[in-house]
Design a protein around this motif. Sequence first.
Motif, mmCIF file in Angstrom:
data_model
loop_
_atom_site.group_PDB
_atom_site.id
_atom_site.type_symbol
_atom_site.label_atom_id
_atom_site.label_comp_id
_atom_site.label_asym_id
_atom_site.label_seq_id
_atom_site.Cartn_x
_atom_site.Cartn_y
_atom_site.Cartn_z
ATOM 1 N N GLY A 1 2.857 4.189 1.085
ATOM 2 C CA GLY A 1 3.566 4.610 2.155
ATOM 3 C C GLY A 1 3.957 3.313 2.933
ATOM 4 O O GLY A 1 4.565 3.583 4.098
ATOM 5 N N THR B 1 10.560 -6.536 9.643
ATOM 6 C CA THR B 1 11.549 -5.562 9.373
ATOM 7 C C THR B 1 11.660 -4.277 9.805
ATOM 8 O O THR B 1 10.629 -3.598 10.102
ATOM 9 N N SER B 2 12.815 -4.000 10.234
ATOM 10 C CA SER B 2 13.055 -2.343 10.306
ATOM 11 C C SER B 2 14.101 -2.029 9.526
ATOM 12 O O SER B 2 15.037 -2.623 9.549
ATOM 13 N N ALA C 1 0.912 -1.157 -0.020
ATOM 14 C CA ALA C 1 0.105 -0.070 0.152
ATOM 15 C C ALA C 1 0.710 1.353 -0.007
ATOM 16 O O ALA C 1 2.204 1.233 0.277
HETATM 17 N N1 LIG Z 1 10.935 3.914 11.104
HETATM 18 C C1 LIG Z 1 10.872 3.710 10.183
HETATM 19 N N2 LIG Z 1 10.391 4.040 8.983
HETATM 20 C C2 LIG Z 1 10.439 3.541 7.830
HETATM 21 C C3 LIG Z 1 10.814 2.321 7.658
HETATM 22 N N3 LIG Z 1 10.524 1.966 6.269
HETATM 23 C C4 LIG Z 1 10.031 3.042 5.787
HETATM 24 N N4 LIG Z 1 9.948 4.261 6.514
HETATM 25 C C5 LIG Z 1 9.596 5.575 6.190
HETATM 26 O O1 LIG Z 1 8.148 5.538 5.811
HETATM 27 C C6 LIG Z 1 7.858 6.469 5.023
HETATM 28 C C7 LIG Z 1 7.336 6.002 3.590
HETATM 29 O O2 LIG Z 1 8.438 5.371 3.048
HETATM 30 P P1 LIG Z 1 8.366 5.009 1.398
HETATM 31 O O3 LIG Z 1 9.617 3.961 1.296
HETATM 32 O O4 LIG Z 1 8.304 6.354 0.607
HETATM 33 O O5 LIG Z 1 7.080 4.085 1.093
HETATM 34 P P2 LIG Z 1 6.547 3.666 -0.258
HETATM 35 O O6 LIG Z 1 5.740 2.399 0.215
HETATM 36 O O7 LIG Z 1 7.637 3.602 -1.366
HETATM 37 O O8 LIG Z 1 5.443 4.912 -0.643
HETATM 38 P P3 LIG Z 1 4.886 5.131 -1.967
HETATM 39 O O9 LIG Z 1 5.936 4.886 -3.124
HETATM 40 O O10 LIG Z 1 4.419 6.702 -1.976
HETATM 41 O O11 LIG Z 1 3.399 4.307 -2.133
HETATM 42 C C8 LIG Z 1 9.227 7.244 4.877
HETATM 43 O O12 LIG Z 1 8.860 8.387 5.575
HETATM 44 C C9 LIG Z 1 10.264 6.196 5.241
HETATM 45 O O13 LIG Z 1 11.412 6.849 5.727
HETATM 46 C C10 LIG Z 1 11.262 1.534 8.711
HETATM 47 O O14 LIG Z 1 11.523 0.588 8.560
HETATM 48 N N5 LIG Z 1 11.270 2.236 9.905
#
Ligand SMILES: Nc1nc2c(ncn2[C@@H]2O[C@H](COP(=O)(O)OP(=O)(O)OP(=O)(O)O)[C@@H](O)[C@H]2O)c(=O)[nH]1
Length: 326
Positions: A10, A253-254, A8
């Motif tokens: 974000g 995962t993180s 999804a």
């Molecule tokens: N704390 C934390 N933040 C994360 C992690 N993975 C992603 N984020 C944050 O989540 C937000 C969305 O991450 P994206 O990688 O842009 O998500 P996406 O799925 O590619 O989003 P879209 O392409 O818009 O669908 C960003 O602010 C990232 O920094 C994680 O493992 N830990």
Amino acid sequence: FGQVIVGAPGSGKTTFSRGVKDFLNSIERPTVIVNLDPGNDVLPYEAAVNIMDLISLDEVMDELQLGPNGGLIYCVEYMEKNLDWLKEQLEQHCKDQYVLFDCPGQVEIYTHHTSMRNILAAFNDWGWQLCVVHLVDAHHCSDASKFVAASLMSLASMTMLELPHVNILSKIDLVQRLGRLDFNLDYYTSGYELARLPELLSKKEGVHKVAEQEGHAAASKSVLVEAQNRLRRFETAIANVVDDFSLVNFIPTSINDKDTIAYACRVIDKANGYLYSIGKQIDGDTQGIGRALELDDILELIEERYIFDPDDPYDEHSSGTEEEES
Ligand SMILES: Nc1nc2c(ncn2[C@@H]2O[C@H](COP(=O)(O)OP(=O)(O)OP(=O)(O)O)[C@@H](O)[C@H]2O)c(=O)[nH]1
Ligand SMILES: [Mg+2]
């Protein structure tokens, strides 16, 4: 070999792509990222192939007066009609590389629409051995309805995309941001007895909780309680469908936690078959990921690092340690 990273909006797809690339490069596996999201105009990585060289969501929305969802469907259909372009680009820039495909966020292209499935089927015909990696934001664990809905979404894309599938519970470091979890982490990752989740929560909360909190008059209270009961029955029915397939489980995962990424990559290596061809197909990475931790170790480590008991004064996370403040 490669991973098709979906989920999804974000849920962390782009961040996961970059994190996994860095990790795999660190173990000397030649890895590149292909951006398949025509709306990804700011990339935090260098893409080996960028779909935006073929089509851009912003331009489609401007020229055809479409909204973001209609625009994306148009883009995905356009990609399907221009598979030759994609094939040529992959041959030119991704030969002998492990490839991470960073995909768009609109879930309907994985659950309803057929273009994405046809594109992945074409990859398969061209000899790619891929695994779908489906990201679900860990904040869904904070609420039974959200978690049941996310599990159903995972199941729907698994059955639709017809490829090996690994589900990831992303951003596990933030899992407690919306409050304490109702169950241990392994309940959410195991995918076991999902249908009991609404029932267990009803018992825990008491079905009258919402009505009491809202302070409604007696007549409207009973309407609310009935509505809440109906919702729980509906959630249970949906959860039963997911349980019947026995397919949905999650790997937490993180992105900044190398142990969790290493474990996820090892599972994905098994799913797409990379593990069984190490040293044969791709130069460089002849060792694979090596002995990473087992799932139980990963869950224990996550409990220790990211999950705390706010009522326990001895839990170092809850007492505002220097580490947390920094
Ligand atoms: N704390 C934390 N933040 C994360 C992690 N993975 C992603 N984020 C944050 O989540 C937000 C969305 O991450 P994206 O990688 O842009 O998500 P996406 O799925 O590619 O989003 P879209 O392409 O818009 O669908 C960003 O602010 C990232 O920094 C994680 O493992 N830990
Ligand atoms: Mg993205």
